[in-house]
Scaffold this active site. Structure first.
Site, PDB file in Angstrom:
ATOM      1  CD  GLN A 121       6.507   7.358  -4.360  1.00 24.96           C
ATOM      2  OE1 GLN A 121       7.386   7.130  -3.510  1.00 24.96           O
ATOM      3  NE2 GLN A 121       6.617   8.358  -5.155  1.00 24.96           N
ATOM      4  CE1 TYR A 168      15.576   3.547   2.471  1.00 24.20           C
ATOM      5  CE2 TYR A 168      16.740   4.817   1.106  1.00 24.20           C
ATOM      6  CZ  TYR A 168      15.822   3.823   1.353  1.00 24.20           C
ATOM      7  OH  TYR A 168      15.035   3.344   0.110  1.00 24.20           O
ATOM      8  CE  LYS A 217      16.067   0.168   0.950  1.00 26.78           C
ATOM      9  NZ  LYS A 217      15.083  -0.945   0.628  1.00 26.78           N
ATOM     10  CG  ASP A 247       1.082  -2.350   3.682  1.00 24.94           C
ATOM     11  OD1 ASP A 247       1.582  -1.693   2.816  1.00 24.94           O
ATOM     12  OD2 ASP A 247       1.222  -1.706   5.062  1.00 24.94           O
ATOM     13  CB  ILE A 248       1.859  -3.364   8.531  1.00 22.12           C
ATOM     14  CG1 ILE A 248       1.830  -3.877  10.159  1.00 22.12           C
ATOM     15  CG2 ILE A 248       2.110  -1.786   8.478  1.00 22.12           C
ATOM     16  CD1 ILE A 248       3.412  -3.607  10.856  1.00 22.12           C
ATOM     17  NE  ARG A 249       0.232   2.071   5.163  1.00 22.77           N
ATOM     18  CZ  ARG A 249      -0.162   2.784   4.074  1.00 22.77           C
ATOM     19  NH1 ARG A 249      -1.364   3.106   3.955  1.00 22.77           N
ATOM     20  NH2 ARG A 249       0.525   3.193   2.846  1.00 22.77           N
ATOM     21  CG  LEU A 259      -1.957  -1.205   1.369  1.00 21.46           C
ATOM     22  CD1 LEU A 259      -2.832  -1.029   2.440  1.00 21.46           C
ATOM     23  CD2 LEU A 259      -2.652  -1.483   0.102  1.00 21.46           C
TER      24      LEU A 259
HETATM   25  N1  LIG Z   1       9.814   5.400  -3.556  1.00 24.87           N
HETATM   26  C1  LIG Z   1      11.060   5.724  -3.247  1.00 24.87           C
HETATM   27  O1  LIG Z   1      11.497   6.985  -4.184  1.00 24.87           O
HETATM   28  C2  LIG Z   1      12.146   4.824  -3.583  1.00 24.87           C
HETATM   29  C3  LIG Z   1      13.521   4.839  -3.762  1.00 24.87           C
HETATM   30  C4  LIG Z   1      14.658   3.917  -3.648  1.00 24.87           C
HETATM   31  C5  LIG Z   1      14.203   2.806  -2.954  1.00 24.87           C
HETATM   32  N2  LIG Z   1      12.974   2.616  -2.575  1.00 24.87           N
HETATM   33  C6  LIG Z   1      12.487   1.302  -2.068  1.00 24.87           C
HETATM   34  O2  LIG Z   1      11.434   0.660  -2.555  1.00 24.87           O
HETATM   35  C7  LIG Z   1      10.891   0.254  -1.227  1.00 24.87           C
HETATM   36  C8  LIG Z   1       9.297   0.560  -1.336  1.00 24.87           C
HETATM   37  O3  LIG Z   1       9.472   1.976  -1.022  1.00 24.87           O
HETATM   38  P1  LIG Z   1       7.747   3.065  -1.296  1.00 24.87           P
HETATM   39  O4  LIG Z   1       8.413   4.347  -1.625  1.00 24.87           O
HETATM   40  O5  LIG Z   1       6.698   2.356  -1.803  1.00 24.87           O
HETATM   41  O6  LIG Z   1       7.842   2.870   0.423  1.00 24.87           O
HETATM   42  P2  LIG Z   1       6.636   3.414   1.057  1.00 24.87           P
HETATM   43  O7  LIG Z   1       6.931   4.123   2.723  1.00 24.87           O
HETATM   44  O8  LIG Z   1       5.537   4.286   0.556  1.00 24.87           O
HETATM   45  O9  LIG Z   1       5.735   2.041   1.511  1.00 24.87           O
HETATM   46  C9  LIG Z   1       6.337   1.158   2.453  1.00 24.87           C
HETATM   47  C10 LIG Z   1       4.964   0.195   2.762  1.00 24.87           C
HETATM   48  O10 LIG Z   1       5.612  -0.509   3.688  1.00 24.87           O
HETATM   49  C11 LIG Z   1       4.528  -0.836   4.983  1.00 24.87           C
HETATM   50  N3  LIG Z   1       5.067  -1.244   5.957  1.00 24.87           N
HETATM   51  C12 LIG Z   1       5.724  -0.775   6.961  1.00 24.87           C
HETATM   52  N4  LIG Z   1       6.135  -1.177   7.996  1.00 24.87           N
HETATM   53  C13 LIG Z   1       5.633  -2.679   7.709  1.00 24.87           C
HETATM   54  C14 LIG Z   1       5.843  -3.970   8.325  1.00 24.87           C
HETATM   55  N5  LIG Z   1       6.465  -4.220   9.279  1.00 24.87           N
HETATM   56  N6  LIG Z   1       5.312  -5.041   7.813  1.00 24.87           N
HETATM   57  C15 LIG Z   1       4.648  -4.920   6.400  1.00 24.87           C
HETATM   58  N7  LIG Z   1       4.598  -3.615   5.849  1.00 24.87           N
HETATM   59  C16 LIG Z   1       5.155  -2.497   6.634  1.00 24.87           C
HETATM   60  C17 LIG Z   1       3.798   0.391   5.116  1.00 24.87           C
HETATM   61  O11 LIG Z   1       2.677   0.635   5.782  1.00 24.87           O
HETATM   62  C18 LIG Z   1       3.936   1.171   3.581  1.00 24.87           C
HETATM   63  O12 LIG Z   1       2.661   0.916   3.063  1.00 24.87           O
HETATM   64  C19 LIG Z   1      11.480   0.307  -0.129  1.00 24.87           C
HETATM   65  O13 LIG Z   1      12.267  -0.950   0.084  1.00 24.87           O
HETATM   66  C20 LIG Z   1      12.443   1.541  -0.551  1.00 24.87           C
HETATM   67  O14 LIG Z   1      13.614   1.523   0.421  1.00 24.87           O
HETATM   68  C21 LIG Z   1      11.809   3.436  -2.623  1.00 24.87           C
END
Ligand SMILES: NC(=O)c1ccc[n+]([C@@H]2O[C@H](COP(=O)([O-])OP(=O)(O)OC[C@H]3O[C@@H](n4cnc5c(N)ncnc54)[C@H](O)[C@@H]3O)[C@@H](O)[C@H]2O)c1
Length: 324
Positions: free
Chosen positions: A12, A141, A145, A34-36, A10
């Site tokens: 981004q 972070y 990674k 997802d957790i939510r 859920l």
């Molecule tokens: N969005 C970016 O620009 C970007 C850039 C580089 C890397 N990433 C990587 O891509 C991945 C996804 O990023 P995103 O932008 O969608 O993140 P986000 O923060 O938008 O979404 C993360 C989701 O994880 C869920 N979550 C949090 N804790 C949890 C748990 N304990 N168990 C299950 N779900 C849990 C949250 O509810 C949330 O919906 C991540 O690994 C991030 O590091 C994202």
């Protein structure tokens, strides 16, 4: 990939890739977790299950019950939030990944685990940052990674787990709000440009960072997961990018369509210092050579689609429009 389970579905990336993967592989083949829970299409438009990825047994049970052959592991804490909560970041980013890799090993699943440009530190060359530049990140972070990349490589070497990954740049999208990253300002700028016509950036003029529009990011995940393994010289952490931009560049692109848009600055020291430790522009040639990565969206095309989509959502009062 035939039967896919997503974690963090859920967020981004998850809220868009879940829908795309359901179009590609069939609704029932794609389990979102997802957790939510919320009212989005990713949660309501197909199979959904609540899952905390730090619970290894629940992770295994969810993947096993779905008969998953691929895991797209997206649950993590992003850069700015991770820097504010470093212990939680380590527990979630590393503990969750370890559970994902163990489940993949036990159930013989392919796994996608994203890394980030944050894996590089200030020692890496800032422009044309090579695929194999040293990883000496200085943020929690980035450390999670860089360690995560190596953990994925370990599972591939030691247990033959088909682990694959990308180093994502900042991702620009309009379906779900970004989750506390350093590059969130780009998304915010589009939302505010389309709304109030004005934005105050927490990242300074001249701070260049890599970015990519979400449809390119989603295409890259699907393409890498389906790529012929014999062509891949590495498994995880391919550099991918579509543009290197600073706030002024995005603002100029917006002004082509909204000439009255104004940008000012109020620097956030935490997020500015994180950005200062990251590359300006990474080299994605390994991804192009090994699995034909070719982004379709440059800055102006991204701007056009972002502003059109945000305007349409606002005019239609469409559910899912992001509010920042
Ligand atoms: N969005 C970016 O620009 C970007 C850039 C580089 C890397 N990433 C990587 O891509 C991945 C996804 O990023 P995103 O932008 O969608 O993140 P986000 O923060 O938008 O979404 C993360 C989701 O994880 C869920 N979550 C949090 N804790 C949890 C748990 N304990 N168990 C299950 N779900 C849990 C949250 O509810 C949330 O919906 C991540 O690994 C991030 O590091 C994202």
């Amino acid at each position: 990939m035939k039967r896919i389970m997503l974690t963090g579905a859920l967020g981004q990336i998850g809220s868009e890739i879940t829908i795309k993967l359901r179009e590609m592989y069939g609704n029932d083949a794609v389990l979102a977790t997802d957790i939510r829970e919320d009212l989005s299409l990713a949660a309501q438009g197909g199979p959904f299950r609540a899952l905390d990825v730090t619970d290894g047994q629940a992770f295994h049970e969810a993947a096993s019950a779905h008969r998953a052959d691929a895991i797209i592991h997206l649950a993590a804490l992003l850069s700015a939030t991770a820097e504010a909560k470093p212990m939680l970041a380590w527990q979630l980013n590393m503990g969750g990944l370890l559970n994902a890799l163990e489940t993949a090993r036990e159930l013989d699943c392919q796994i996608f685990a994203p890394s980030s440009i944050a894996a590089f530190g200030p020692d890496a060359p800032r422009r044309g940052t090579p695929q194999d530049a040293p990883l000496r990140p200085e943020t929690m972070y980035g450390i999670s990674k860089a360690a995560g990349e190596q953990l994925c490589d370990y599972y591939y070497r030691k247990f033959a787990v088909d682990a694959r990954g990308l180093r994502f740049p900042g991702l620009i999208s309009h379906a779900a709000p970004p989750g506390g990253g350093t590059t969130d300002y780009a998304v915010e700028m589009y939302v505010h440009a389309e709304g109030s016509g004005h934005y105050t950036s927490y990242i300074g003029k001249g701070t260049f960072l890599d970015m990519m529009y979400m449809p390119d990011a989603i295409a890259a995940v699907a393409q890498l997961m389906e790529a012929d393994a014999s062509r891949l010289k590495r498994r995880t952490a391919y550099n991918v990018t579509a543009m290197s931009v600073d706030p002024e560049a995005i603002s100029a692109s917006i002004r082509r369509r909204l000439p009255d848009f104004t940008l000012r600055y109020e620097i956030d020291p935490l997020r500015q210092s994180i950005a200062d430790g990251w590359p300006d522009a990474i080299d994605s040639s390994a991804a192009s050579e090994e699995w034909d990565f070719r982004p379709a969206y440059d800055l102006d095309r991204t701007t056009d689609e972002m502003l059109e989509s945000l305007a349409r959502k606002r005019l239609c009062g469409e559910k899912g429009a992001i509010l920042l």
